[in-house]
Design a protein around this motif. Structure first.
Motif, PDB file in Angstrom:
ATOM      1  N   HIS A 352       0.810  -1.210   0.000  1.00 41.07           N
ATOM      2  CA  HIS A 352       0.000   0.000   0.000  1.00 41.07           C
ATOM      3  C   HIS A 352       0.853   1.274   0.000  1.00 41.07           C
ATOM      4  CE1 HIS A 352      -3.813  -2.151   0.655  1.00 41.07           C
ATOM      5  NE2 HIS A 352      -3.024  -3.030   1.241  1.00 41.07           N
ATOM      6  N   ALA A 353       0.228   2.391  -0.409  1.00 44.75           N
ATOM      7  CA  ALA A 353       0.923   3.673  -0.488  1.00 44.75           C
ATOM      8  C   ALA A 353       0.780   4.499   0.776  1.00 44.75           C
ATOM      9  CB  ALA A 353       0.413   4.479  -1.685  1.00 44.75           C
ATOM     10  N   GLU A 354      -0.256   4.228   1.566  1.00 49.44           N
ATOM     11  CA  GLU A 354      -0.467   4.962   2.803  1.00 49.44           C
ATOM     12  C   GLU A 354      -1.259   4.107   3.777  1.00 49.44           C
ATOM     13  OE1 GLU A 354      -2.572   8.566   1.967  1.00 49.44           O
ATOM     14  OE2 GLU A 354      -4.136   7.556   0.816  1.00 49.44           O
ATOM     15  N   CYS A 355      -1.156   4.482   5.048  1.00 48.59           N
ATOM     16  CA  CYS A 355      -1.883   3.796   6.110  1.00 48.59           C
ATOM     17  C   CYS A 355      -2.836   4.801   6.749  1.00 48.59           C
ATOM     18  CB  CYS A 355      -0.915   3.237   7.152  1.00 48.59           C
ATOM     19  SG  CYS A 355      -1.722   2.325   8.486  1.00 48.59           S
ATOM     20  N   HIS A 356      -4.108   4.448   6.826  1.00 47.94           N
ATOM     21  CA  HIS A 356      -5.121   5.340   7.376  1.00 47.94           C
ATOM     22  C   HIS A 356      -5.322   5.023   8.858  1.00 47.94           C
ATOM     23  CE1 HIS A 356      -6.047   6.678   3.304  1.00 47.94           C
ATOM     24  NE2 HIS A 356      -6.010   5.403   2.964  1.00 47.94           N
ATOM     25  N   VAL A 357      -5.246   6.053   9.677  1.00 46.12           N
ATOM     26  CA  VAL A 357      -5.226   5.897  11.120  1.00 46.12           C
ATOM     27  C   VAL A 357      -6.637   6.009  11.682  1.00 46.12           C
ATOM     28  CG1 VAL A 357      -4.231   6.734  13.273  1.00 46.12           C
ATOM     29  CG2 VAL A 357      -2.933   6.921  11.143  1.00 46.12           C
ATOM     30  N   VAL A 358      -7.056   4.966  12.378  1.00 47.21           N
ATOM     31  CA  VAL A 358      -8.401   4.912  12.941  1.00 47.21           C
ATOM     32  C   VAL A 358      -8.346   5.266  14.422  1.00 47.21           C
ATOM     33  CG1 VAL A 358     -10.384   3.434  13.428  1.00 47.21           C
ATOM     34  CG2 VAL A 358      -9.105   3.129  11.304  1.00 47.21           C
ATOM     35  N   ARG A 359      -9.148   6.252  14.795  1.00 53.23           N
ATOM     36  CA  ARG A 359      -9.328   6.622  16.199  1.00 53.23           C
ATOM     37  C   ARG A 359     -10.811   6.797  16.443  1.00 53.23           C
ATOM     38  NH1 ARG A 359      -5.627  11.860  15.634  1.00 53.23           N
ATOM     39  NH2 ARG A 359      -3.818  10.898  14.634  1.00 53.23           N
ATOM     40  N   GLY A 360     -11.326   6.096  17.437  1.00 51.68           N
ATOM     41  CA  GLY A 360     -12.737   6.226  17.760  1.00 51.68           C
ATOM     42  C   GLY A 360     -13.662   5.845  16.628  1.00 51.68           C
ATOM     43  N   GLY A 361     -13.235   4.915  15.808  1.00 50.82           N
ATOM     44  CA  GLY A 361     -14.071   4.436  14.712  1.00 50.82           C
ATOM     45  C   GLY A 361     -14.033   5.286  13.467  1.00 50.82           C
ATOM     46  N   LEU A 362     -13.240   6.376  13.487  1.00 45.46           N
ATOM     47  CA  LEU A 362     -13.150   7.265  12.329  1.00 45.46           C
ATOM     48  C   LEU A 362     -11.707   7.347  11.824  1.00 45.46           C
ATOM     49  CD1 LEU A 362     -15.407  10.218  13.539  1.00 45.46           C
ATOM     50  CD2 LEU A 362     -16.008   8.454  11.863  1.00 45.46           C
ATOM     51  N   ILE A 363     -11.558   7.636  10.535  1.00 40.38           N
ATOM     52  CA  ILE A 363     -10.245   7.879   9.941  1.00 40.38           C
ATOM     53  C   ILE A 363      -9.889   9.339  10.195  1.00 40.38           C
ATOM     54  CG2 ILE A 363      -8.876   7.854   7.831  1.00 40.38           C
ATOM     55  CD1 ILE A 363      -9.856   5.105   8.550  1.00 40.38           C
ATOM     56  N   LEU A 364      -8.856   9.558  11.012  1.00 42.45           N
ATOM     57  CA  LEU A 364      -8.489  10.926  11.364  1.00 42.45           C
ATOM     58  C   LEU A 364      -7.154  11.356  10.782  1.00 42.45           C
ATOM     59  CD1 LEU A 364      -9.600  11.435  15.071  1.00 42.45           C
ATOM     60  CD2 LEU A 364     -10.848  11.856  12.959  1.00 42.45           C
ATOM     61  N   ASP A 365      -6.412  10.440  10.199  1.00 40.96           N
ATOM     62  CA  ASP A 365      -5.103  10.797   9.657  1.00 40.96           C
ATOM     63  C   ASP A 365      -4.711   9.759   8.620  1.00 40.96           C
ATOM     64  OD1 ASP A 365      -2.836  12.281   9.322  1.00 40.96           O
ATOM     65  OD2 ASP A 365      -2.061  12.005  11.351  1.00 40.96           O
ATOM     66  N   SER A 366      -3.785  10.141   7.747  1.00 38.37           N
ATOM     67  CA  SER A 366      -3.230   9.205   6.773  1.00 38.37           C
ATOM     68  C   SER A 366      -1.723   9.374   6.751  1.00 38.37           C
ATOM     69  CB  SER A 366      -3.795   9.470   5.380  1.00 38.37           C
ATOM     70  OG  SER A 366      -5.173   9.156   5.322  1.00 38.37           O
ATOM     71  N   TRP A 367      -1.001   8.264   6.843  1.00 36.54           N
ATOM     72  CA  TRP A 367       0.454   8.270   6.898  1.00 36.54           C
ATOM     73  C   TRP A 367       1.030   7.688   5.619  1.00 36.54           C
ATOM     74  CZ3 TRP A 367       0.658   5.457  12.283  1.00 36.54           C
ATOM     75  CH2 TRP A 367       0.294   6.363  13.299  1.00 36.54           C
ATOM     76  N   PRO A 368       1.787   8.480   4.842  1.00 37.69           N
ATOM     77  CA  PRO A 368       2.447   7.928   3.647  1.00 37.69           C
ATOM     78  C   PRO A 368       3.407   6.815   4.032  1.00 37.69           C
ATOM     79  CG  PRO A 368       2.462  10.326   3.594  1.00 37.69           C
ATOM     80  CD  PRO A 368       2.004   9.937   4.972  1.00 37.69           C
ATOM     81  N   ILE A 369       3.439   5.771   3.220  1.00 36.67           N
ATOM     82  CA  ILE A 369       4.319   4.621   3.440  1.00 36.67           C
ATOM     83  C   ILE A 369       5.565   4.747   2.587  1.00 36.67           C
ATOM     84  CG2 ILE A 369       4.529   2.112   3.077  1.00 36.67           C
ATOM     85  CD1 ILE A 369       1.528   1.935   3.810  1.00 36.67           C
ATOM     86  N   CYS A 370       6.726   4.555   3.182  1.00 36.56           N
ATOM     87  CA  CYS A 370       7.987   4.618   2.453  1.00 36.56           C
ATOM     88  C   CYS A 370       8.029   3.524   1.399  1.00 36.56           C
ATOM     89  CB  CYS A 370       9.149   4.444   3.427  1.00 36.56           C
ATOM     90  SG  CYS A 370      10.763   4.386   2.638  1.00 36.56           S
ATOM     91  N   LYS A 371       8.427   3.881   0.200  1.00 38.32           N
ATOM     92  CA  LYS A 371       8.543   2.921  -0.900  1.00 38.32           C
ATOM     93  C   LYS A 371       9.984   2.919  -1.421  1.00 38.32           C
ATOM     94  CE  LYS A 371       5.153   1.252  -1.897  1.00 38.32           C
ATOM     95  NZ  LYS A 371       4.364   0.165  -1.230  1.00 38.32           N
ATOM     96  N   GLY A 372      10.356   1.828  -2.052  1.00 36.79           N
ATOM     97  CA  GLY A 372      11.674   1.765  -2.701  1.00 36.79           C
ATOM     98  C   GLY A 372      12.732   1.117  -1.853  1.00 36.79           C
TER      99      GLY A 372
END
Length: 373
Positions: A352-372
């Motif tokens: 995947h290209a990013e990880c979506h952060v779940v807090r309290g049942g909602l997506i509140l942030d997205s973290w780019p994933i290092c590639k290469g």
């Protein structure tokens, strides 16, 4: 790390996608930090599982120091994110010398790992002896993948060669008990952990007896750090990585207590009903989950333990009941989101290209994933 403008429901995400339960990630990180402290050594988390700055910040307790990487791309990614004190824990080859010099110049502490004289030679032959490169010697603790044989006299000669070069700094010993993944029980894991400790500490003593200081002895894999031996005397650092997310492999090994300790999920939607074959089709194939773990259902579906993945194609997967009974198709309407706890979180994250952060049942942030690499 990019903060979202407003919370979103998981239903807003295109599937397949990667989500992380932040509270579980934080609990996993805190538990391992506490364990390392109890055992009297520093925690140097491995970055190769999570590959995000957000998770790395949590893993280091906010210090942004002391991490291990498997690729130079990860090292540069962390450096750009304000991290320092990084170990590159893969045997070095000549094509990487320029990057090693750059990272050694830019970071307060950057370490490479060697286990053969041919890896040391390019470092010794550099035209400009600056910057001084910090070198760890890898030790084979029984895994037999990499590392010097601690019983071979040639291994001491390798250490001596590093010490003798003015442009290098011998920084200590590094080992990885990866064969713990083949264990059948927690007691087997602990036996590997003891051998990991004993073999590496014994070699450190040989190095000291030869007249060389050993600044650091590092050991660890997620199984051996989750179920460590009774003590880690003589060890300075432990460097697990998978513990931040865990997965169903670690659950089987006894590294975590339940599937609720698995912080990461691949979410997927039901896209087809096939009553004749008793199959639900999902939009996650091996490109979303990885192809590992077929013999164990590619992971688990925690909220629907009655279901199991039976096969993955490139972009689709097939699900049926775990016991072979007829599916209740009305219970899983087309469009239903299912969460898969992966067989191997490192491999699933890499898809995947990013990880979506779940807090309290909602997506509140997205973290780019290092590639290469």
């Amino acid at each position: 790390m990019s903060a979202l403008q407003q919370p979103r429901s998981m239903s807003a995400l295109r599937t397949p996608n990667l989500i992380c339960y932040e509270d579980v990630l934080k609990a996993n990180a805190a538990r391992m930090r506490s364990r390392a402290e109890r055992l009297g050594c520093a925690l140097r988390p491995h970055f190769k599982t999570v590959k995000t700055l957000g998770a790395a910040t949590i893993a280091t307790g906010g210090t942004k120091r002391k991490l291990t990487v498997s690729t130079l791309a990860e090292a540069f990614f962390l450096e750009a994110g304000g991290f320092d004190d990084i170990v590159y824990a893969v045997p070095l080859t000549p094509d990487k010398i320029d990057d090693v010099e750059e990272l050694s110049s830019r970071l307060e502490a950057f370490y490479v790992m060697v286990d053969h004289m041919d890896q040391v030679a390019p470092l010794v032959k550099r035209g400009d002896p600056s910057p001084v490169v910090k070198v760890l010697v890898g030790v084979d603790c029984g895994y037999h993948r990499d590392g010097v044989d601690p019983d071979d006299p040639e291994s001491l000669k390798l250490v001596a060669a590093v010490v003798a070069c003015e442009s290098l700094e011998f920084a200590g010993l590094y080992t990885h008990g990866g064969h713990s993944y083949d264990c059948a029980s927690v007691e087997d894991v602990r036996a590997v952990a003891r051998a990991e400790r004993d073999n590496t500490v014994a070699f450190a003593e040989k190095v000291r007896e030869a007249g060389f200081a050993v600044p650091c002895v590092g050991v660890g894999s997620t199984p051996t750090c989750s179920n460590p031996p009774e003590h880690l005397d003589g060890v300075d650092e432990m460097h697990p990585g998978n513990f931040l997310y865990y997965d169903t492999t670690q659950l089987r090994l006894g590294s975590c207590a339940s599937v609720d300790d698995v912080a990461v999920r691949v979410i997927t939607r039901v896209v087809g009903h096939y009553k004749r074959s008793n199959i639900l089709l999902i939009d996650a194939g091996w490109t979303g989950l990885s192809a590992q773990g077929k013999e164990r259902g590619y992971g688990a579906i925690p909220k629907h333990p009655e279901l199991a993945i039976v096969t993955l194609k490139q972009e689709c997967g097939e699900i049926t009941t775990r016991d072979g009974s007829p599916l209740d198709f009305e219970a899983y309407p087309i469009g239903t989101i299912l969460e898969v706890a992966p067989h191997h979180s490192c491999a699933a994250t890499h898809q995947h290209a990013e990880c979506h952060v779940v807090r309290g049942g909602l997506i509140l942030d997205s973290w780019p994933i290092c590639k290469g690499w």
